[in-house]
Design a protein around this motif. Structure first.
Motif, PDB file in Angstrom:
ATOM      1  N   ALA A  31      -3.364   0.449   0.129  1.00  0.00           N
ATOM      2  CA  ALA A  31      -3.913  -0.801   0.678  1.00  0.00           C
ATOM      3  C   ALA A  31      -5.371  -0.972   0.258  1.00  0.00           C
ATOM      4  N   ALA A  32      -5.745  -2.203  -0.051  1.00  0.00           N
ATOM      5  CA  ALA A  32      -7.159  -2.485  -0.380  1.00  0.00           C
ATOM      6  C   ALA A  32      -7.582  -3.713   0.409  1.00  0.00           C
ATOM      7  N   PHE A  33      -8.703  -3.604   1.105  1.00  0.00           N
ATOM      8  CA  PHE A  33      -9.198  -4.697   1.943  1.00  0.00           C
ATOM      9  C   PHE A  33      -9.996  -5.662   1.066  1.00  0.00           C
ATOM     10  N   LYS A  34      -9.502  -6.879   0.924  1.00  0.00           N
ATOM     11  CA  LYS A  34     -10.089  -7.827  -0.036  1.00  0.00           C
ATOM     12  C   LYS A  34     -10.311  -9.194   0.614  1.00  0.00           C
ATOM     13  N   LYS A  47      -4.441  -6.186   0.589  1.00  0.00           N
ATOM     14  CA  LYS A  47      -3.499  -6.335  -0.526  1.00  0.00           C
ATOM     15  C   LYS A  47      -2.893  -4.961  -0.753  1.00  0.00           C
ATOM     16  N   PHE A  48      -1.694  -4.929  -1.299  1.00  0.00           N
ATOM     17  CA  PHE A  48      -1.011  -3.640  -1.470  1.00  0.00           C
ATOM     18  C   PHE A  48      -0.615  -3.442  -2.919  1.00  0.00           C
ATOM     19  N   GLU A  49      -0.909  -2.259  -3.415  1.00  0.00           N
ATOM     20  CA  GLU A  49      -0.609  -1.980  -4.827  1.00  0.00           C
ATOM     21  C   GLU A  49       0.033  -0.616  -4.987  1.00  0.00           C
ATOM     22  N   ARG A  50       0.788  -0.487  -6.059  1.00  0.00           N
ATOM     23  CA  ARG A  50       1.284   0.830  -6.456  1.00  0.00           C
ATOM     24  C   ARG A  50       0.553   1.223  -7.729  1.00  0.00           C
ATOM     25  N   ARG A  98       2.459  -1.901   6.698  1.00  0.00           N
ATOM     26  CA  ARG A  98       1.577  -1.700   7.873  1.00  0.00           C
ATOM     27  C   ARG A  98       1.128  -0.251   7.948  1.00  0.00           C
ATOM     28  N   ALA A  99       2.053   0.648   7.634  1.00  0.00           N
ATOM     29  CA  ALA A  99       1.696   2.081   7.682  1.00  0.00           C
ATOM     30  C   ALA A  99       0.630   2.382   6.627  1.00  0.00           C
ATOM     31  N   ALA A 100       0.727   1.696   5.475  1.00  0.00           N
ATOM     32  CA  ALA A 100      -0.243   1.950   4.394  1.00  0.00           C
ATOM     33  C   ALA A 100      -1.647   1.457   4.768  1.00  0.00           C
ATOM     34  N   MET A 101      -1.716   0.550   5.746  1.00  0.00           N
ATOM     35  CA  MET A 101      -3.028   0.038   6.176  1.00  0.00           C
ATOM     36  C   MET A 101      -3.819   1.077   6.960  1.00  0.00           C
TER      37      MET A 101
END
Ligand code: UTP
Length: 443
Positions: free
Chosen positions: A342-345, A366-369, A51-54
């Protein structure tokens, strides 16, 4: 129908995900079990981190300067790499001969932009034969094995989205004439997808929608699946990392292996010179005495346009995502977490009425490293400039310069330049292909 277990109710309340109970009410038993198992596996801390990454990330104020790299001595055909790399190539060859190098391809991405119905590695990119990316990499590995008398162990990272089809495709292709004992598949982790309000979403089978955790997930996956142990057992010290969509990948390029090892670096990176200020490529910089990649969006307008005395862009070390890692370095950092991006997809999911929604517009994060987030942890990193068209032609999109058509055009331009340099005749109008076996001779 099974009741909702108490601990699941409590967990949903604690996670702020009670809306899922409305779905659970309509699910049959097996779907409920699947949903509950997924809920059980989610950690509260993990959701809070995502959530923080958003939220928009405040950019760090730590200043940076360009990262010095080993510049090409001649950027025109026939190219000349920096002298240090040319001198270190023999060392890279020795390491290959000694069996100290492994190949690692990350092939877990969903390839949504390309829109191909199989994992991207099977895309028939070769313009005449229709051979696919995996075939091209395997062919190079066979040439290396023949030349140096040692097979290179090949590690293929997949994801839930690509695993079964990848393993099946390799089997059908008889492992591209490589010995299957030297090919290891391992699956990367996943991260839950979140709606903008932080809600989890169920998929068609009732499970929580998840997505692969990014190419940076390969470090944790290598450790968890014991691939790092396997490498150690085999005597591997250097890991040649590349991405499945690079059609001009020079697998296990001894120049990069050699220069990384001979300079005693933890990481080696191929960079290509950024030509235009507007080019959307991450560049290597030095921040706090460490190498780091900044996205083009993180450069100020002045930095984006700044030029050196020769008129070349000052921030120009474009990251190719072709790396060499010291195995023991990845072992050291495997337990440390990398940041989430975070990427809004547009993410398909099941709505409350049980209908599958396939949005055309972004609807969830979606969340990526990212693999390059590990760079600042390296004691030393060496960056080697390479000629872009010879080394780095990624297949990303359905149309445009990074589409199959655009990629084939680049491949053929490079092959034509090579043939012309050798004085060989070819029909300039006909489609042309240099087999990966023959091309590997240029390694
Ligand atoms: P991209 O970031 O270009 O993503 O991956 P992609 O999945 O191929 O394509 P889109 O964005 O859905 O269109 C670069 C490389 O990283 C790998 C990909 O397979 C590709 O080799 N990758 C990406 C993974 O292995 N796992 C991931 O979770 C993401």
């Amino acid at each position: 129908m099974a009741a909702v277990p108490d601990h699941i109710r409590k967990k949903l309340a604690a996670l702020g995900q009670e809306h899922l109970l409305r779905w659970a009410e309509r699910f049959d038993d097996s779907m409920r079990q699947a949903l509950f198992a997924d809920i059980d596996a989610i950690e509260a801390g993990q959701l809070a981190t995502l959530r923080a990454a958003m939220k928009p990330q405040a950019s760090t104020n730590i200043p940076f300067t360009p990262f010095p790299f080993l510049e090409l001595e001649d950027a025109n055909f026939p190219y000349r790499l920096h002298r240090d790399a040319r001198e270190a190539t023999a060392h890279g060859e020795t390491l290959l001969r000694e069996g100290k190098v492994a190949a690692l391809v990350v092939a877990g991405g969903e390839g949504t932009r390309l829109g191909f119905n199989r994992p991207k590695g099977f895309f028939p990119i070769y313009p005449v034969s229709g051979r696919c990316l995996f075939d091209g990499f395997a062919a190079q590995l066979r040439v290396i094995e023949k030349r140096f008398g040692r097979a290179v162990p090949w590690y293929v990272m997949t994801s839930r989205a690509t695993h079964d089809a990848t393993v099946k495709g390799f089997k059908e292709a008889k492992h591209y004439d490589l010995n299957p004992v030297n090919i290891s598949f391992f699956t990367q982790g996943e991260s839950p997808v979140l709606a903008p309000d932080g809600r989890l979403l169920p998929d068609a089978s009732g499970r929580i929608v998840r997505s692969p955790d990014g190419h940076g997930g390969c470090i944790e996956a290598l450790a968890c699946s014991r691939m790092l142990d396997d490498m150690k057992k085999r005597g591997v010290e250097w890991i040649y990392y590349f991405q499945v969509d690079n059609a001009m990948e020079r697998v296990c390029d001894p120049a990069l292996v050699g220069v990384t090892a001979s300079k005693d670096a933890d990481v080696g990176v191929k960079v290509v010179r950024k030509q235009e200020p507007g080019e959307k490529v991450g560049v290597l910089v030095e921040r706090d005495d460490h190498a780091s990649v900044v996205e083009y969006t993180e450069l100020s307008e002045t930095q984006t346009n700044e030029r050196d005395t020769q008129g070349r862009l000052r921030y120009c070390a474009g990251n190719t995502a072709i790396h060499v890692f010291r195995r023991s370095f990845l072992e050291r950092v495997a337990g440390e977490s990398l940041p989430w991006h975070a990427a809004f997809k547009a993410v398909p999911h099941m709505d409350e009425a049980g209908k599958i929604v396939t949005p055309s517009q972004p609807n969830a994060y979606k969340f990526e490293r990212f693999i390059f987030d590990v760079f600042p942890r390296a004691k030393k990193l060496v960056a080697l400039e390479v000629p872009r068209r010879r080394d780095f032609v990624p297949l990303k999109d359905a149309s445009g310069p990074r589409s199959p058509e655009g990629v084939r055009k680049e491949m053929q331009a490079e092959w034509r330049a090579w043939l012309a340099h050798k004085g060989e005749k070819f029909d300039t109008d006909a489609p042309l292909e240099i087999s990966p076996e023959r091309w590997a001779e240029t390694l």
